[in-house]
Motif scaffolding. Structure first.
Motif, PDB file in Angstrom:
ATOM      1  N   GLY A  91       8.428   0.832 -18.306  1.00 59.60           N
ATOM      2  CA  GLY A  91       7.390   1.124 -17.315  1.00 59.60           C
ATOM      3  C   GLY A  91       8.002   1.468 -15.974  1.00 59.60           C
ATOM      4  O   GLY A  91       7.622   2.453 -15.333  1.00 59.60           O
ATOM      5  N   ALA A  92       8.997   0.674 -15.549  1.00 60.59           N
ATOM      6  CA  ALA A  92       9.618   0.915 -14.246  1.00 60.59           C
ATOM      7  C   ALA A  92      10.312   2.266 -14.217  1.00 60.59           C
ATOM      8  O   ALA A  92      10.328   2.940 -13.191  1.00 60.59           O
ATOM      9  CB  ALA A  92      10.614  -0.198 -13.932  1.00 60.59           C
ATOM     10  N   LEU A  93      10.891   2.669 -15.377  1.00 62.88           N
ATOM     11  CA  LEU A  93      11.634   3.938 -15.379  1.00 62.88           C
ATOM     12  C   LEU A  93      10.722   5.142 -15.560  1.00 62.88           C
ATOM     13  O   LEU A  93      11.001   6.229 -15.045  1.00 62.88           O
ATOM     14  CB  LEU A  93      12.682   3.913 -16.507  1.00 62.88           C
ATOM     15  CG  LEU A  93      13.818   2.909 -16.296  1.00 62.88           C
ATOM     16  CD1 LEU A  93      14.748   2.887 -17.498  1.00 62.88           C
ATOM     17  CD2 LEU A  93      14.606   3.251 -15.039  1.00 62.88           C
ATOM     18  N   LEU A  94       9.623   4.957 -16.313  1.00 62.50           N
ATOM     19  CA  LEU A  94       8.804   6.107 -16.682  1.00 62.50           C
ATOM     20  C   LEU A  94       7.676   6.398 -15.687  1.00 62.50           C
ATOM     21  O   LEU A  94       7.170   7.518 -15.654  1.00 62.50           O
ATOM     22  CB  LEU A  94       8.201   5.896 -18.077  1.00 62.50           C
ATOM     23  CG  LEU A  94       9.245   5.806 -19.198  1.00 62.50           C
ATOM     24  CD1 LEU A  94       8.566   5.597 -20.541  1.00 62.50           C
ATOM     25  CD2 LEU A  94      10.086   7.075 -19.233  1.00 62.50           C
ATOM     26  N   VAL A  95       7.294   5.386 -14.907  1.00 61.57           N
ATOM     27  CA  VAL A  95       6.193   5.615 -13.955  1.00 61.57           C
ATOM     28  C   VAL A  95       6.617   6.681 -12.949  1.00 61.57           C
ATOM     29  O   VAL A  95       7.735   6.642 -12.426  1.00 61.57           O
ATOM     30  CB  VAL A  95       5.844   4.303 -13.226  1.00 61.57           C
ATOM     31  CG1 VAL A  95       5.043   4.582 -11.965  1.00 61.57           C
ATOM     32  CG2 VAL A  95       5.066   3.399 -14.141  1.00 61.57           C
ATOM     33  N   PRO A  96       5.775   7.689 -12.696  1.00 56.86           N
ATOM     34  CA  PRO A  96       6.124   8.694 -11.675  1.00 56.86           C
ATOM     35  C   PRO A  96       5.981   8.105 -10.275  1.00 56.86           C
ATOM     36  O   PRO A  96       4.889   8.096  -9.706  1.00 56.86           O
ATOM     37  CB  PRO A  96       5.106   9.819 -11.933  1.00 56.86           C
ATOM     38  CG  PRO A  96       3.957   9.146 -12.576  1.00 56.86           C
ATOM     39  CD  PRO A  96       4.488   7.991 -13.356  1.00 56.86           C
TER      40      PRO A  96
END
Lengths: 313, 186
Positions: free
Chosen positions: B108-113
């Motif tokens: 989530g932390a990496l994929l959230v724009p």
């Protein structure tokens, strides 16, 4: 967190703890003089008794109990004066606080709640049944007075429309909040006594428990715990001035003098009341806190909210 | 630079205190290690100019951890929770669950724009955050709050050793049979 209004007055970091220590000593000397007079001894001689006791504690060697959790025990004891000093960071003297934070009321509340953890640790860490029971007594008292206390703080904040302590004091230009919200003021004073486990709420360190949470700490540890307790009472008394007593407002004298005088008067009232009122059992106080004080202060908050919405204050 | 240093120190300390919860052998140390972790987490929140939320985290978590100590005494099998203990149970299952949760959160932390533009922060970030969370989802939040509260009350009712039938008798009439009477003379 720190914007232009939140400027930190660093000089106060020296002055405020010194003032707090002076007030804490005054509370100790006052109650020692009262006890001396009640037992027929000269009251004036008792004024130096806390200093003698402190010096004695500094010289005495620490004792400890096998199995004590020294780390948590020391952290708990140290947190009592630390919480008191941190709490007065937001208390203005004559309109100037060390840091008049935009959320000063919440800060004050958070610092005094640190005592819950601190007192429980001070009791538990000693590995003594007296201390453990004392720590739990403090928590039970806290559970009984904390919600009324929070709503008393909230009522003052609602009256001023701000959580900044300086704004709350400034909002009392026309009429002091003690006149608008007397119930909140009384609840605040009751919880000030309870949070610093001052008589009549001194069951956590009661004699029936051989001193409770203060039974095992000895030497310098005991000094830190007891001094912190007096400092907490002084901090709570000082906070009552900007919350309910108009801050530094008053004729003739400058603002800082009025702040200090009013704080001294509230502290004297608390110490005097502590000596006059019979001890309150925490198991009975639980019902008083939840059935009497909480509805009372909620009604007070409702009344003040209506005043604010109607534009009367 | 100073903010960055404070953030790194607090982030590392929060993770270390969180790990300590599972390494220490006493309930008290585990409780207060968890509290330390929360307090270190509150500092980055303060760095985001969310002063109210940051101080509130310290306030609520302190009370919560201490109330947890009360409940330890009341309800735990190990009286007072004061004997040597471990917070780790069902190690294999727990390991699988925690790895899965970590992967989901890290993804989530990496994929959230994340927003890229450096717009100036709003005047009152706490208000903005509150409106973002509560504005559209007020009903959900209120229902969740009620459910949480009902759960707490029913948990206490189920666990209490002396209910109203013990206090007032089978017909629920008459004066309560309490070992210590309450403070308001009932």
């Amino acid at each position: 967190m720190i914007d232009a209004d939140d400027a930190v007055h660093w000089w106060g970091l020296v002055l405020a703890p010194a003032l707090l220590a002076a007030y804490a000593y005054a509370a100790a000397a006052g109650s020692a003089a009262r006890t001396a007079r009640a037992s027929g001894a000269p009251a004036a001689a008792a004024l130096a008794a806390p200093a003698r006791e402190a010096a004695g504690l500094l010289l005495r060697r620490r004792r400890t109990v096998p199995g004590a959790d020294t780390l948590l025990w020391r952290v708990g004891i140290a947190s009592v004066p630390v919480a008191a000093v941190m709490a007065v960071l937001v208390v203005p003297v004559g309109g100037r606080a060390i840091a008049d934070l935009s959320i000063g009321v919440v800060w004050f509340n958070a610092m005094e709640v640190l005592l819950w953890g601190g007192m429980w640790l001070a009791g538990w860490g000693a590995n003594s049944v007296w201390g453990l029971v004392g720590g739990y007594r403090y928590l039970i008292q806290g559970l009984s007075h904390e919600l009324p206390h929070m709503f008393a703080l909230t009522t003052a904040a609602v009256g001023a429309g701000s959580l900044r302590v300086g704004d709350i004091a400034a909002a009392q230009q026309d009429v002091w909040f003690v006149l608008v919200m007397p119930a909140a003021f009384v609840v605040y004073l009751v919880s000030a006594l309870a949070m610093s486990f001052w008589p009549p709420f001194d069951q956590p360190v009661g004699r029936d428990l051989s001193g409770g949470a203060a039974a095992e700490p000895s030497g310098p540890d005991r000094l830190v715990l007891l001094a912190g307790r007096h400092a907490m009472l002084a901090a709570a008394a000082a906070m009552a001035v900007p919350l309910f007593l108009g801050g530094g407002a008053g004729p003739l004298l400058p603002g800082w003098a009025w702040s200090l005088l009013k704080a001294a008067a509230v502290l004297a009232l608390l110490v005097w009341a502590g000596g006059r009122v019979p001890a309150v059992r925490m198991d009975r106080f639980a019902e008083v806190g939840w059935v009497v004080l909480l509805p009372l202060v909620l009604l007070q908050a409702l009344a003040v909210s209506v005043f604010v919405v109607a534009g009367w204050m | 630079m100073a903010e960055w240093t404070v953030f790194v120190v607090c982030a590392v300390a929060a993770v270390a205190a969180g790990a300590a919860v599972f390494r220490v052998d006493s309930m008290a140390r585990a409780t207060f290690a968890l509290l330390a972790s929360f307090v270190f987490t509150a500092v980055p929140v303060l760095l985001l100019d969310l002063a109210y939320l940051g101080v509130l985290i310290v306030l609520m978590m302190t009370m919560e951890m201490v109330v947890m100590a009360v409940f330890m005494i009341m309800f735990m099998m190990n009286p007072a929770g004061l004997m040597p203990m471990t917070m780790v149970h069902n190690t294999k299952g727990a390991l699988a669950i925690s790895i899965a949760v970590f992967c989901v959160l890290a993804a989530g932390a990496l994929l959230v724009p994340w927003p890229r533009e450096s717009a100036p922060p709003p005047a009152d970030p706490t208000l903005q955050l509150g409106e973002a969370i509560m504005g559209d989802d007020m009903l959900v939040m209120m229902v969740a709050g009620l459910v949480l509260f009902a759960t707490m009350v029913s948990g206490v009712v189920l666990a209490t050793g002396r209910g109203r039938y013990d206090r007032y008798g089978d017909d629920l009439r008459g004066r309560p049979d309490d070992p210590i009477r309450g403070g308001v003379g009932r």
